[in-house]
Motif scaffolding. Sequence first.
Motif, PDB file in Angstrom:
ATOM      1  N   ARG A 147       1.072  -0.982  10.077  1.00 59.14           N
ATOM      2  CA  ARG A 147       0.975   0.312   9.466  1.00 59.14           C
ATOM      3  C   ARG A 147       0.136   0.055   8.116  1.00 59.14           C
ATOM      4  NH1 ARG A 147       1.926   1.213  13.999  1.00 59.14           N
ATOM      5  NH2 ARG A 147       3.171   2.755  14.828  1.00 59.14           N
ATOM      6  N   GLU A 148       0.287  -1.158   7.504  1.00 63.14           N
ATOM      7  CA  GLU A 148      -0.165  -1.416   6.069  1.00 63.14           C
ATOM      8  C   GLU A 148      -1.811  -1.115   6.242  1.00 63.14           C
ATOM      9  OE1 GLU A 148       2.884  -4.718   4.498  1.00 63.14           O
ATOM     10  OE2 GLU A 148       1.116  -5.403   5.670  1.00 63.14           O
ATOM     11  N   LYS A 149      -2.246  -1.479   6.965  1.00 65.81           N
ATOM     12  CA  LYS A 149      -3.868  -1.158   7.080  1.00 65.81           C
ATOM     13  C   LYS A 149      -4.209   0.276   7.022  1.00 65.81           C
ATOM     14  CE  LYS A 149      -4.933  -5.464   9.530  1.00 65.81           C
ATOM     15  NZ  LYS A 149      -5.297  -6.178  10.448  1.00 65.81           N
ATOM     16  N   LYS A 150      -3.537   1.111   8.152  1.00 68.80           N
ATOM     17  CA  LYS A 150      -3.507   2.431   8.087  1.00 68.80           C
ATOM     18  C   LYS A 150      -3.260   3.059   6.794  1.00 68.80           C
ATOM     19  CE  LYS A 150      -2.911   3.026  13.217  1.00 68.80           C
ATOM     20  NZ  LYS A 150      -2.294   3.679  14.202  1.00 68.80           N
ATOM     21  N   ALA A 151      -2.075   2.785   6.321  1.00 69.29           N
ATOM     22  CA  ALA A 151      -1.585   3.249   5.021  1.00 69.29           C
ATOM     23  C   ALA A 151      -2.703   2.923   3.850  1.00 69.29           C
ATOM     24  CB  ALA A 151      -0.329   2.647   4.407  1.00 69.29           C
ATOM     25  N   LYS A 152      -3.378   2.131   3.634  1.00 68.47           N
ATOM     26  CA  LYS A 152      -4.422   2.027   2.766  1.00 68.47           C
ATOM     27  C   LYS A 152      -5.628   2.736   3.058  1.00 68.47           C
ATOM     28  CE  LYS A 152      -3.239  -2.861   1.962  1.00 68.47           C
ATOM     29  NZ  LYS A 152      -3.795  -4.354   2.107  1.00 68.47           N
ATOM     30  N   GLY A 153      -5.592   2.815   4.368  1.00 64.22           N
ATOM     31  CA  GLY A 153      -6.834   4.112   4.551  1.00 64.22           C
ATOM     32  C   GLY A 153      -6.352   5.596   4.428  1.00 64.22           C
ATOM     33  N   GLY A 154      -5.229   5.745   3.861  1.00 60.26           N
ATOM     34  CA  GLY A 154      -4.878   7.072   3.736  1.00 60.26           C
ATOM     35  C   GLY A 154      -3.927   7.857   4.657  1.00 60.26           C
ATOM     36  N   LYS A 159       1.952   5.933   5.903  1.00 59.82           N
ATOM     37  CA  LYS A 159       2.812   5.777   4.668  1.00 59.82           C
ATOM     38  C   LYS A 159       4.182   6.104   4.733  1.00 59.82           C
ATOM     39  CE  LYS A 159      -1.348   6.570   1.538  1.00 59.82           C
ATOM     40  NZ  LYS A 159      -1.764   7.550   0.505  1.00 59.82           N
TER      41      LYS A 159
END
Length: 371
Positions: A147-154, A159
């Motif tokens: 999920r960290e990668k997706k969160a960085k992408g907004g 998040k």
Amino acid sequence: MLKAGIVGLPNVGKSTLFNAVTRTRKAEAANYPFCTIDPNIGVVTVPDERLDVLGKLSKSEKIVPTAIEFVDIAGLVEGASEGAGLGNQFLANIRETDAIVQVVRCFQNDDIIHELGSVDPLRDIEIINSELMIADLATLEKRKSSREKKAKGGDKEAKQELALMEKLIPHIDGGNPALTADLTDEERKLLRDFFLLTSKRTIFACNVSEEELAAAQENPDGHEMVAKVRKYAAETHGAEAIVISARIEEEMIDLEPDEADEFLADMGVKDSGVSALIKSVYHLLGLRTYLTTGEKESRAWTITEGAKAPAAAGVIHGDFERGFIAAEVVHYDDLIELGSRAAARDAGKLRIEGKDYEVKDGDVIEFRFNV
């Protein structure tokens, strides 16, 4: 049908309880076909004394109880979260259940050897709970990484999940089940998608000897081991602990109902504790019962807590829900006290309820519908 998984260490009475519960309920389920779906899965009828009373009142031809499913899950050993013993199978089977019955050995018997060499219920509970928590932490760390990668992408949902995991990981790492985490309603809804083992509601079954059952049921805190489990269950899980004797239930398997009652009476108890356990698990699963009665049958129907009248009608038949008009409702206690629906109507206890009515446990209902 919702499932409750029976778990425990080897030689605590887990399989004895499962075998006894599923087999002894067979006779009571004459009108609710008993089935063994798998060698370790069984449908168990939920004891409900109200049905017999309604059946006599309505002169019903048959009685049909409601039921839940019990799963006997492979015995756990220390290291299960890392695949020891049948660990992977054990954890996978728990994920498929809706609630957990943790059987705890609370009796001494030199003929039944405990795999750890001594009887210590709290130690046994901690072993199982630790394995579940370790497995959950591994699940969360893996999910967090993705999920960290997706969160960085907004990604907004990613998040939200990360924020929830930031709460859960230290909570579980501190030795607490996910179920007891201080979460908002929205976070609890999101938690369901994580399928965590420690997020499942749990009930503890304190398995005592035949000789100790009567005293332990009358005064649970007077039994040293049971008292410890009750205290632990309340403080760590906000959970209930039920006193049972799997051995007594097993001894009654081949007895007729009258013979079983006499057997229990001779021991100074009304029940081996299994009926109370089944009822408690039923409520633990968030299930409630409404009733219908007539000359053809008196029957218990399962609904989830908070179900509205149309959804309750749909349990009987989809047409009842689609064409729902109203529900004629009288509570069981009022119906029995007054003796008939007509008397209940005259006394103002029979009500006409609409689509927004929240059905209560023990409501006796007749639905009006038109398709």
